[in-house]
Write a protein that holds these residues in place. Structure first.
Motif, mmCIF file in Angstrom:
data_model
loop_
_atom_site.group_PDB
_atom_site.id
_atom_site.type_symbol
_atom_site.label_atom_id
_atom_site.label_comp_id
_atom_site.label_asym_id
_atom_site.label_seq_id
_atom_site.Cartn_x
_atom_site.Cartn_y
_atom_site.Cartn_z
ATOM 1 N N THR A 206 28.400 -5.466 49.112
ATOM 2 C CA THR A 206 28.265 -5.141 50.538
ATOM 3 C C THR A 206 29.481 -5.626 51.318
ATOM 4 O O THR A 206 29.951 -4.940 52.231
ATOM 5 C CB THR A 206 26.989 -5.771 51.132
ATOM 6 O OG1 THR A 206 27.050 -7.201 51.001
ATOM 7 C CG2 THR A 206 25.751 -5.257 50.414
ATOM 8 N N GLN A 210 31.897 -3.175 53.395
ATOM 9 C CA GLN A 210 32.060 -3.484 54.814
ATOM 10 C C GLN A 210 33.531 -3.691 55.151
ATOM 11 O O GLN A 210 34.010 -3.251 56.201
ATOM 12 C CB GLN A 210 31.243 -4.733 55.156
ATOM 13 C CG GLN A 210 31.034 -4.947 56.646
ATOM 14 C CD GLN A 210 29.901 -5.925 56.924
ATOM 15 O OE1 GLN A 210 28.948 -6.013 56.162
ATOM 16 N NE2 GLN A 210 30.019 -6.653 58.012
ATOM 17 N N TRP A 223 23.015 -4.286 57.919
ATOM 18 C CA TRP A 223 22.519 -3.685 56.684
ATOM 19 C C TRP A 223 20.999 -3.749 56.666
ATOM 20 O O TRP A 223 20.385 -4.613 57.287
ATOM 21 C CB TRP A 223 23.046 -4.441 55.463
ATOM 22 C CG TRP A 223 24.475 -4.164 55.126
ATOM 23 C CD1 TRP A 223 25.570 -4.667 55.744
ATOM 24 C CD2 TRP A 223 24.961 -3.309 54.079
ATOM 25 N NE1 TRP A 223 26.714 -4.196 55.157
ATOM 26 C CE2 TRP A 223 26.370 -3.359 54.122
ATOM 27 C CE3 TRP A 223 24.338 -2.527 53.113
ATOM 28 C CZ2 TRP A 223 27.173 -2.647 53.235
ATOM 29 C CZ3 TRP A 223 25.133 -1.813 52.230
ATOM 30 C CH2 TRP A 223 26.541 -1.870 52.286
#
Length: 462
Positions: A206, A210, A223
């Motif tokens: 993630t 990102q 998220w």
């Protein structure tokens, strides 16, 4: 031989699911949502499956447990509410979770246990959030267990903050959507975009995705799911949402219908080609011209050349298990492989529309056959097709791997792609290692290729 298709074709066979059990989603979700506790309501079989699938014994006290249904429960001799209340009070005393997830199973479906009716009452009584998600194998395929959990969480996401902030954000949202000059100023100031990404991935992945978006000037709101249930992202009307996995169609539908969010239909960030397309689609929604993505993708393909030499010209057959099949097939076609068939337990053509378009485009660019997509495939028919086509590799569920290996057919467990880090630019080599491992193991390529593979693979675990 049948005529070669010039566009995607779809078939549906038995209507049965031949997949891993969806309650296995507990294995990665309890680690992702750190202040949660997962209570699987089922039989001894469910408990045995959890122990074996996750390699963790129940007495090791992870943040999940079984509420085992016995004969008295099934025959309605006990009060379900009181029994679940005892268990939840014990969980609250021992673990103090922010949220308790009730995971329904096949048995709760068959005996019509009203989990959704009991949860709000018990939640108010014990003062701990209780979220119900049905992950039974009767209705859902393997990875759709996560989909049902995230769809339930999505309905708990806050709609607004304080009155002042809500009015301010409503005004900003109106300017953003209706005033192009304001939108450009909003973007140039590197403010948070009205964008929420949904899908459970490891924190390292993630962070990578990102960061890729931030390099394009896009800072997301959050998220789904979050590491802490108490920090769920605010999802207002007209907010944008985008998924990272192809099995989250129910979550997407919930966000659009219940929260009035706008879904960004993009291919999924699996492989460098999918990641680039995913970022480009997001950028186009916010009127941003992406930069550096083409060069980055080309560098990754060059670095992966020693793996690509192994895969080019080889054939692969997907039996269907985890709903990642279309994305993986598209990636392997880009690598130079020939995909004979894409078996998939469930296909939501609307949610996967962008991925399907990219698959067809990739086949045309690579000048290869366009595979047939078979929904809910009949395994007996598939085995006959495998015997006829003789693919170099079959990606299948664990039940069929050993029988196929006994016939001299190379296999790869599809479940490994679910539990491995395969998203984003940086995980491309890890994804390629998963695919090439069975080919190396069974000496499908010649010795010079094997030397090239082993000499250039750094820290490769075979």
């Amino acid at each position: 031989m049948t005529e070669v298709a010039t566009r995607l074709t779809f078939e549906c066979e038995t209507g049965n699911y031949h997949t891993f059990c969806p309650i296995s989603c507990v294995s990665w979700l309890y680690q992702k949502i750190e202040d949660s506790f997962f209570l699987v309501i089922g039989t001894k079989t469910c408990g045995y499956f959890l122990q074996n699938a996750m390699s963790v014994m129940i007495f090791a006290e992870p943040r999940y447990a079984m509420a085992e249904l016995e004969e008295a429960d099934i025959s309605a001799q006990l009060n379900d509410y009181q029994e679940l209340k005892k268990i939840c009070l014990q969980i609250k005393e021992d673990r103090q979770p922010e949220v308790i997830f009730w995971i329904g199973t096949c048995t709760t479906e068959i005996i019509k246990m009203d989990l959704e009716g009991m949860a709000p009452k018990l939640e108010a009584e014990i003062g701990t959030s209780i979220v119900v998600a049905r992950a039974n194998g009767l209705d859902y395929a393997f990875t759709q267990g996560e989909d049902t959990v995230l769809a339930s969480i999505a309905q708990r996401c806050p709609r607004k903050e304080t009155n002042y902030l809500a009015n301010k954000k409503q005004s900003l949202a109106k300017d953003f959507f209706e005033n192009k000059s304001y939108r450009n100023q909003y973007i140039s100031n590197n403010s948070f975009m009205p964008l929420v990404i949904f899908g459970s991935l490891p924190n390292t992945v993630t962070n990578q995705l990102q960061l890729e978006l931030e390099n394009q000037g896009i800072r997301i709101k959050g998220w789904l799911p979050t590491q802490n249930y108490s920090n769920l992202p605010i999802i207002e009307e007209r907010s944008y949402v985008v998924g990272v996995n192809p099995f989250l169609s129910r979550t997407a539908a919930t966000l659009m219908r219940r929260r009035k969010a706008k879904l960004i239909g993009a291919p999924f960030p699996i492989g460098p080609d999918g990641t680039r397309a995913w970022i480009e689609k997001i950028c186009s929604v916010f009127s941003i011209k992406p930069h550096g993505l083409v060069d980055k993708e080309e560098v990754i393909w060059r670095n992966a050349e020693h793996y690509l030499k192994i895969l080019r010209g080889k054939s692969v057959f997907f039996m269907g298990d985890n709903l990642l099949e279309v994305s993986l097939a598209r990636f392997l076609i880009r690598c130079g492989m020939i995909v004979y068939e894409i078996g998939i337990p469930y296909m939501d053509k609307r949610y996967q529309a962008a991925e399907l378009n990219l698959l067809q485009k990739t086949c045309q660019e690579m000048n290869t056959i366009i595979p047939c997509i078979v929904e809910k495939p009949d395994n007996y028919n598939q085995l006959e097709r495998i015997n006829e086509l003789k693919p170099d590799l079959v990606i299948t569920g664990m039940a069929h791997a050993n029988p196929l290996e006994a016939r001299g057919i190379n296999t790869k467990w599809s479940v490994e792609f679910t539990f491995s880090q395969i998203h984003g630019f940086t995980n491309t080599l890890d994804l390629l290692k998963l695919v090439t491992k069975p080919l190396l193991r069974n000496n499908i390529f010649n010795s010079s290729e094997a030397v090239l593979y082993t000499s250039k693979s750094i820290n490769t675990k075979l």
